[in-house]
Design a protein around this motif. Sequence first.
Motif, PDB file in Angstrom:
ATOM      1  N   ASN A 157      37.733 -34.671  88.574  1.00  0.00           N
ATOM      2  CA  ASN A 157      37.188 -35.872  87.927  1.00  0.00           C
ATOM      3  C   ASN A 157      37.664 -37.121  88.657  1.00  0.00           C
ATOM      4  O   ASN A 157      38.362 -37.975  88.102  1.00  0.00           O
ATOM      5  CB  ASN A 157      37.603 -35.921  86.450  1.00  0.00           C
ATOM      6  N   GLN A 158      37.356 -37.193  89.907  1.00  0.00           N
ATOM      7  CA  GLN A 158      37.719 -38.375  90.686  1.00  0.00           C
ATOM      8  C   GLN A 158      36.757 -39.526  90.369  1.00  0.00           C
ATOM      9  O   GLN A 158      35.540 -39.335  90.315  1.00  0.00           O
ATOM     10  CB  GLN A 158      37.671 -38.056  92.194  1.00  0.00           C
ATOM     11  N   PHE A 160      34.754 -43.018  90.927  1.00  0.00           N
ATOM     12  CA  PHE A 160      34.070 -43.623  92.060  1.00  0.00           C
ATOM     13  C   PHE A 160      34.806 -44.897  92.470  1.00  0.00           C
ATOM     14  O   PHE A 160      35.173 -45.720  91.633  1.00  0.00           O
ATOM     15  CB  PHE A 160      32.616 -43.945  91.688  1.00  0.00           C
ATOM     16  N   GLY A 161      35.014 -45.058  93.762  1.00  0.00           N
ATOM     17  CA  GLY A 161      35.692 -46.240  94.265  1.00  0.00           C
ATOM     18  C   GLY A 161      37.196 -46.166  94.207  1.00  0.00           C
ATOM     19  O   GLY A 161      37.870 -47.207  94.267  1.00  0.00           O
ATOM     20  N   ILE A 162      37.767 -44.966  94.094  1.00  0.00           N
ATOM     21  CA  ILE A 162      39.214 -44.825  94.052  1.00  0.00           C
ATOM     22  C   ILE A 162      39.794 -45.139  95.419  1.00  0.00           C
ATOM     23  O   ILE A 162      39.197 -44.868  96.466  1.00  0.00           O
ATOM     24  CB  ILE A 162      39.602 -43.408  93.603  1.00  0.00           C
ATOM     25  N   SER A 163      40.970 -45.737  95.428  1.00  0.00           N
ATOM     26  CA  SER A 163      41.593 -46.132  96.682  1.00  0.00           C
ATOM     27  C   SER A 163      42.143 -44.922  97.415  1.00  0.00           C
ATOM     28  O   SER A 163      42.373 -43.858  96.830  1.00  0.00           O
ATOM     29  CB  SER A 163      42.710 -47.141  96.422  1.00  0.00           C
ATOM     30  N   GLN A 164      42.383 -45.104  98.703  1.00  0.00           N
ATOM     31  CA  GLN A 164      42.911 -44.016  99.503  1.00  0.00           C
ATOM     32  C   GLN A 164      44.332 -43.645  99.070  1.00  0.00           C
ATOM     33  O   GLN A 164      44.714 -42.474  99.076  1.00  0.00           O
ATOM     34  CB  GLN A 164      42.889 -44.398 100.986  1.00  0.00           C
ATOM     35  N   GLN A 168      45.531 -40.004  97.740  1.00  0.00           N
ATOM     36  CA  GLN A 168      46.626 -39.273  98.360  1.00  0.00           C
ATOM     37  C   GLN A 168      47.677 -38.866  97.329  1.00  0.00           C
ATOM     38  O   GLN A 168      48.209 -37.754  97.360  1.00  0.00           O
ATOM     39  CB  GLN A 168      47.271 -40.135  99.460  1.00  0.00           C
ATOM     40  N   VAL A 169      47.931 -39.762  96.364  1.00  0.00           N
ATOM     41  CA  VAL A 169      48.895 -39.434  95.304  1.00  0.00           C
ATOM     42  C   VAL A 169      48.374 -38.286  94.446  1.00  0.00           C
ATOM     43  O   VAL A 169      49.115 -37.363  94.076  1.00  0.00           O
ATOM     44  CB  VAL A 169      49.204 -40.678  94.455  1.00  0.00           C
ATOM     45  N   ASN A 170      47.096 -38.312  94.100  1.00  0.00           N
ATOM     46  CA  ASN A 170      46.521 -37.224  93.308  1.00  0.00           C
ATOM     47  C   ASN A 170      46.566 -35.902  94.066  1.00  0.00           C
ATOM     48  O   ASN A 170      46.828 -34.834  93.482  1.00  0.00           O
ATOM     49  CB  ASN A 170      45.089 -37.565  92.916  1.00  0.00           C
ATOM     50  N   TYR A 171      46.317 -35.948  95.354  1.00  0.00           N
ATOM     51  CA  TYR A 171      46.383 -34.729  96.153  1.00  0.00           C
ATOM     52  C   TYR A 171      47.805 -34.172  96.175  1.00  0.00           C
ATOM     53  O   TYR A 171      48.021 -32.960  96.052  1.00  0.00           O
ATOM     54  CB  TYR A 171      45.906 -35.003  97.575  1.00  0.00           C
TER      55      TYR A 171
END
Length: 593
Positions: A157-158, A160-164, A168-171
Amino acid sequence: MDSSANSLINPDARMGLAGAQPGTAGAATAGAAGIDLGGTGGGGFATRFPGLPASLSQMRGNPRAPLIFAVAVLVAVIAGLILWSRAPDYKVLYSNVSDQDGGAIVAALQQANVPYKFSDAGGAILVPADQVHEMRLRLASQGLPKSGSVGFELMDNQKFGISQFAEQVNYQRALEGELQRTIESISTVKTARVHLAIPKPTVFVRDREAPSASVLVNLYPGRMLDEGQVVAITHMVASAVPDLPVRNVTIIDQDGNLLTQAGANGSGLDATQLKYVQQIERNTQQRIDAILAPLFGSGNAHSQVSADIDFTKGEQTSENYGPNANAQQAAIRSQQTSTATEMTQSGAQGVPGALSNQPPQPASAPIVASANGASGVTTTPVSDRKDSTTNYELDKTVSHTEKATGGIKRLSVAVVVNYMRVVDAKGHATMQPVPADKLAQVTQLVKDAMGFDQARGDSVNVVNSAFTTIPDPDADLPWWRTKDMIALYKQIATYAGIGLVALFLYFAMVKPALRRAFPPPEPPAALPSPEEPVLDGLPAMAAIDAEEEEGTLVALESDKARYERNLEYARQIARQDPKIVATVVKSWVSDEH
């Protein structure tokens, strides 16, 4: 006459009870007077127990009420005993769950109408044993119990327009959660936490940093991770994170002990080498026990093996040059030949001077020498040199030897054999030592089974001794006093107790109630025979019937007197309080409509 009296008394009784309101003087007077509602005589049940309500009085007058009550009590007692004897065996559904997961699991069990209870310490949820696996599957389909970590489903559930940076933190969170789930799947680990330190990527080689990982494992009580499992977790984490070296993975337990410390066992051997030594010892011991079991029986021969294994590593490279065996067939690598000849010429004679110091003339050989040798110039060879060099291929051997690890340096085997059981002609059994020749055969069998090598210093020691066994307390007991039979007796006693209680309730309550509810029919009156005696001019049976008829008349007269008394009392109440009579009559009229 009795039926007519009851029909006349009942309307007055209804007037005295239904017409009087609770708390009125008429009701109190009627209740205190104790009017006989059933016409049973003796003042009636309400007269003896004026405080009981009318419903209980009617139930008391019903002859089938004790029967129904007795049957109900019997069924309830038998059902209670059967349920008590067949109480379900509760087993652990989940243990050591969080409060949030425990509440969700209890709610799901209540919704499914599954009985449950908690353990004494409150750390486990118990359900009937026959429903453990079914409820685990049903709860797993609902996602219970939920773990505190999140995996790669966080990336589903990413926004739209999430920052890089947020991506990276979510990953990283998802990767930590997946590693945590994988580590918790080990049977020894209760919970785990994984922290990854992944540096920001850069294009400059000198500024690149390797990632690192920290793992905290919470182990179950009484369990521990061996070195092999620690190494496995370390390599698993290092393989899951790109460019993560194994040395950058740190594992600690819930007590703060560092598990990834090198040489923690103090022997210099890793878990694989220790396991290899144990495997060699175990395999050798199994071979020895397998060959001795048919000779002495199971449990009469025990062996122990100690193996000395060489784990040193070695490499060797050598070049050997040998002479040619056959010089004629030797291969020539190179060959060089050179020849040099030096000649001298006779020069001028006389005193050295200007004319005599002439350069030598070129040497020449005369074609035809003079006969007397008196020609003008003569030459004489001074030296003649010839050089020849031949290079042959030499025999050369280049060897590279790497010594294998894990070789057996020495094996030590100890075997103890029990005394032999010998039965004499009378059937008496005695334990006697094993003969020496048979012990020698046993020693040779052990050597062959272990692969005895005298050159490496192997040793075998076989000892014959009587075993000291712990006597079984149930060995000398008769069969009817063993533990299994005692357990069977208890089970039989339980069911026998249930049967005795059921029989007691039947004979003490049910059967008497049946007799009162259904009395046996009276035998028909027989005609007097001519041989019966005559009393006062009548046969004996006729005299008995006359006595019974007289008793019936007396009973009818007493019922009539009671009816008259009740009727007079009702008239007195009507004269004292006409409103009650009017109310009763009004209720009768309304009931008829």
